[in-house]
Scaffold this motif. Structure first.
Motif, PDB file in Angstrom:
ATOM      1  N   SER A  10      11.307  -7.543  14.686  1.00  0.00           N
ATOM      2  CA  SER A  10      11.841  -6.199  14.471  1.00  0.00           C
ATOM      3  C   SER A  10      10.949  -5.328  13.593  1.00  0.00           C
ATOM      4  N   THR A  11       9.876  -5.885  13.061  1.00  0.00           N
ATOM      5  CA  THR A  11       8.976  -5.149  12.170  1.00  0.00           C
ATOM      6  C   THR A  11       7.647  -4.878  12.871  1.00  0.00           C
ATOM      7  N   PRO A  12       6.721  -4.147  12.232  1.00  0.00           N
ATOM      8  CA  PRO A  12       5.414  -3.878  12.854  1.00  0.00           C
ATOM      9  C   PRO A  12       4.453  -5.066  12.799  1.00  0.00           C
ATOM     10  N   LEU A  13       4.890  -6.226  12.329  1.00  0.00           N
ATOM     11  CA  LEU A  13       3.989  -7.365  12.117  1.00  0.00           C
ATOM     12  C   LEU A  13       4.026  -8.352  13.272  1.00  0.00           C
ATOM     13  N   ALA A 173     -13.746  -4.052   8.021  1.00  0.00           N
ATOM     14  CA  ALA A 173     -13.692  -3.218   9.222  1.00  0.00           C
ATOM     15  C   ALA A 173     -12.380  -3.328   9.983  1.00  0.00           C
ATOM     16  N   SER A 174     -11.598  -4.388   9.758  1.00  0.00           N
ATOM     17  CA  SER A 174     -10.441  -4.638  10.622  1.00  0.00           C
ATOM     18  C   SER A 174      -9.120  -4.141  10.057  1.00  0.00           C
ATOM     19  N   CYS A 175      -9.087  -3.699   8.796  1.00  0.00           N
ATOM     20  CA  CYS A 175      -7.833  -3.208   8.227  1.00  0.00           C
ATOM     21  C   CYS A 175      -8.112  -2.238   7.093  1.00  0.00           C
ATOM     22  N   HIS A 176      -7.087  -1.524   6.683  1.00  0.00           N
ATOM     23  CA  HIS A 176      -7.204  -0.614   5.552  1.00  0.00           C
ATOM     24  C   HIS A 176      -7.539  -1.431   4.300  1.00  0.00           C
ATOM     25  N   PRO A 177      -8.462  -0.955   3.472  1.00  0.00           N
ATOM     26  CA  PRO A 177      -8.829  -1.748   2.282  1.00  0.00           C
ATOM     27  C   PRO A 177      -7.664  -1.973   1.331  1.00  0.00           C
ATOM     28  N   HIS A 178      -6.722  -1.054   1.275  1.00  0.00           N
ATOM     29  CA  HIS A 178      -5.577  -1.235   0.386  1.00  0.00           C
ATOM     30  C   HIS A 178      -4.642  -2.342   0.888  1.00  0.00           C
ATOM     31  N   MET A 179      -4.607  -2.554   2.212  1.00  0.00           N
ATOM     32  CA  MET A 179      -3.820  -3.658   2.720  1.00  0.00           C
ATOM     33  C   MET A 179      -4.452  -4.990   2.328  1.00  0.00           C
ATOM     34  N   ALA A 180      -5.764  -5.074   2.458  1.00  0.00           N
ATOM     35  CA  ALA A 180      -6.467  -6.290   2.042  1.00  0.00           C
ATOM     36  C   ALA A 180      -6.262  -6.539   0.553  1.00  0.00           C
ATOM     37  N   ALA A 181      -6.296  -5.469  -0.240  1.00  0.00           N
ATOM     38  CA  ALA A 181      -6.107  -5.611  -1.684  1.00  0.00           C
ATOM     39  C   ALA A 181      -4.699  -6.099  -2.000  1.00  0.00           C
ATOM     40  N   VAL A 254       2.575 -12.731   3.345  1.00  0.00           N
ATOM     41  CA  VAL A 254       3.100 -12.019   4.514  1.00  0.00           C
ATOM     42  C   VAL A 254       3.955 -10.827   4.085  1.00  0.00           C
ATOM     43  N   GLN A 255       4.786 -11.023   3.082  1.00  0.00           N
ATOM     44  CA  GLN A 255       5.632  -9.927   2.602  1.00  0.00           C
ATOM     45  C   GLN A 255       4.784  -8.779   2.071  1.00  0.00           C
ATOM     46  N   ALA A 256       3.645  -9.105   1.453  1.00  0.00           N
ATOM     47  CA  ALA A 256       2.758  -8.060   0.936  1.00  0.00           C
ATOM     48  C   ALA A 256       2.210  -7.185   2.064  1.00  0.00           C
ATOM     49  N   LEU A 257       1.931  -7.786   3.223  1.00  0.00           N
ATOM     50  CA  LEU A 257       1.468  -7.005   4.363  1.00  0.00           C
ATOM     51  C   LEU A 257       2.542  -6.023   4.812  1.00  0.00           C
ATOM     52  N   LEU A 258       3.776  -6.518   4.908  1.00  0.00           N
ATOM     53  CA  LEU A 258       4.889  -5.662   5.319  1.00  0.00           C
ATOM     54  C   LEU A 258       5.141  -4.559   4.295  1.00  0.00           C
ATOM     55  N   TRP A 260       3.078  -3.270   2.125  1.00  0.00           N
ATOM     56  CA  TRP A 260       2.008  -2.277   2.152  1.00  0.00           C
ATOM     57  C   TRP A 260       2.227  -1.284   3.288  1.00  0.00           C
ATOM     58  N   GLY A 261       2.561  -1.779   4.477  1.00  0.00           N
ATOM     59  CA  GLY A 261       2.785  -0.885   5.608  1.00  0.00           C
ATOM     60  C   GLY A 261       3.897   0.112   5.340  1.00  0.00           C
ATOM     61  N   GLN A 262       4.975  -0.353   4.754  1.00  0.00           N
ATOM     62  CA  GLN A 262       6.089   0.545   4.455  1.00  0.00           C
ATOM     63  C   GLN A 262       5.689   1.599   3.431  1.00  0.00           C
ATOM     64  N   ARG A 263       4.939   1.195   2.407  1.00  0.00           N
ATOM     65  CA  ARG A 263       4.502   2.157   1.391  1.00  0.00           C
ATOM     66  C   ARG A 263       3.524   3.175   1.976  1.00  0.00           C
ATOM     67  N   HIS A 264       2.529   2.651   2.667  1.00  0.00           N
ATOM     68  CA  HIS A 264       1.454   3.518   3.149  1.00  0.00           C
ATOM     69  C   HIS A 264       1.948   4.490   4.206  1.00  0.00           C
ATOM     70  N   TYR A 265       2.664   3.983   5.189  1.00  0.00           N
ATOM     71  CA  TYR A 265       3.076   4.854   6.280  1.00  0.00           C
ATOM     72  C   TYR A 265       4.341   5.634   5.947  1.00  0.00           C
ATOM     73  N   GLY A 266       5.148   5.095   5.023  1.00  0.00           N
ATOM     74  CA  GLY A 266       6.285   5.881   4.567  1.00  0.00           C
ATOM     75  C   GLY A 266       5.834   7.120   3.825  1.00  0.00           C
TER      76      GLY A 266
END
Length: 269
Positions: A10-13, A173-181, A254-258, A260-266
């Motif tokens: 149900s999530t973007p992951l 190259a494969s993801c936003h640097p803040h997601m990797a961080a 895994v939760q950190a990836l989710l 980050w997506g909510q923070r960044h895209y929200g």
């Protein structure tokens, strides 16, 4: 019968586990040497380690067949993943210990490699590509985690002992640097485990091919040392005590990836 299992979330992951398959088709098994039929280079029990994925709303794709049939994390044209280093092929002919996998004269030829690519590789990647695009369309972005594990010592590929958590982003190259961080920070919250970002394992074909940050598709690979959850003296010897210790770190990652997506895209909407 299906060549992979797919569970929609149900999530973007999306979590891909391309080297967790253990079966060998009946038409291939007799051609393999006895030690190869035990598929010692499997990413052992990755699906078991990530059994919390459904609870977090992740989609998951798990292959049925071993990487010895065809390597789902290699380019279909067989191009080298790590130039200048030791590499295994699209259809491997030797194991991590460099012993041959096939009986003499039984290794796959070009026609056989093409057949396996069509039969086993292409459907897995069709599902990957379709799911990533559906997630991006539905949520505005998609996150792809390519989940792997490997023995802590494999002289063919690296010297000494591998760090416990090996994060790969194709050198950013494969993801936003803040997601990797964010992912790295989650792992650092468990100081008992060593870690590295874009070290020996920078991400394979899946991470490099599907990760397109400009299109809001962010891919990251995790190569987990099997020393964190296995008794490595025997390949595939799962240690429930060790696994119970490392799974909270995996879940936090895994939760950190989710998150980050909510923070960044929200924030960007």
């Amino acid at each position: 019968m299906s060549i992979f299992q797919f569970h929609a979330g149900s999530t973007p992951l999306l979590i891909s586990m391309p080297h967790s398959g253990r079966e060998i088709p009946e038409d291939i098994a007799p051609r393999l040497l006895p030690h190869a039929r035990a598929v010692p280079d499997t990413d052992w029990y990755v699906e078991r380690l990530y059994d919390f994925a459904a609870e977090l709303g992740a989609s998951v794709i798990i292959p049925r067949y071993s990487r010895y049939v065809v390597d789902l994390n290699r380019a279909p044209d067989g191009s080298v993943l790590y130039p200048g280093a030791s590499n295994t092929e699209l259809c491997p002919t030797s194991g991590f210990d460099q012993r041959p996998l096939y009986r003499e004269g039984q290794a796959p030829d070009a026609h056989e490699i093409a057949r396996r690519t069509h039969r086993y590789w292409s459907p897995y990647h069709a599902c990957l590509a379709q799911t990533v695009e559906e997630l991006r369309s539905r949520h505005g972005y998609a996150i792809l985690l390519d989940a792997h594990s490997i023995a802590s010592r494999v002289p063919r590929f690296f010297a000494g002992q591998l760090p416990d958590f090996n994060l790969g982003t194709a050198d950013g190259a494969s993801c936003h640097p803040h997601m990797a961080a964010a992912a790295l920070a989650a792992v650092r919250g468990f100081p008992q485990y060593s870690h590295v970002l874009d070290g020996r394992f920078k991400g394979g074909y899946i991470t490099r091919h599907y990760g397109e940050p400009r299109r809001h598709i962010h891919a990251i690979q995790l190569e987990l040392s099997q020393a964190t959850y296995c008794r490595e003296q025997t390949p595939g010897d799962y240690d429930a005590v060790l696994a119970a210790r490392v799974k909270p770190c995996l879940r936090a990652f895994v939760q950190a990836l989710l998150d980050w997506g909510q923070r960044h895209y929200g924030q960007s909407r």
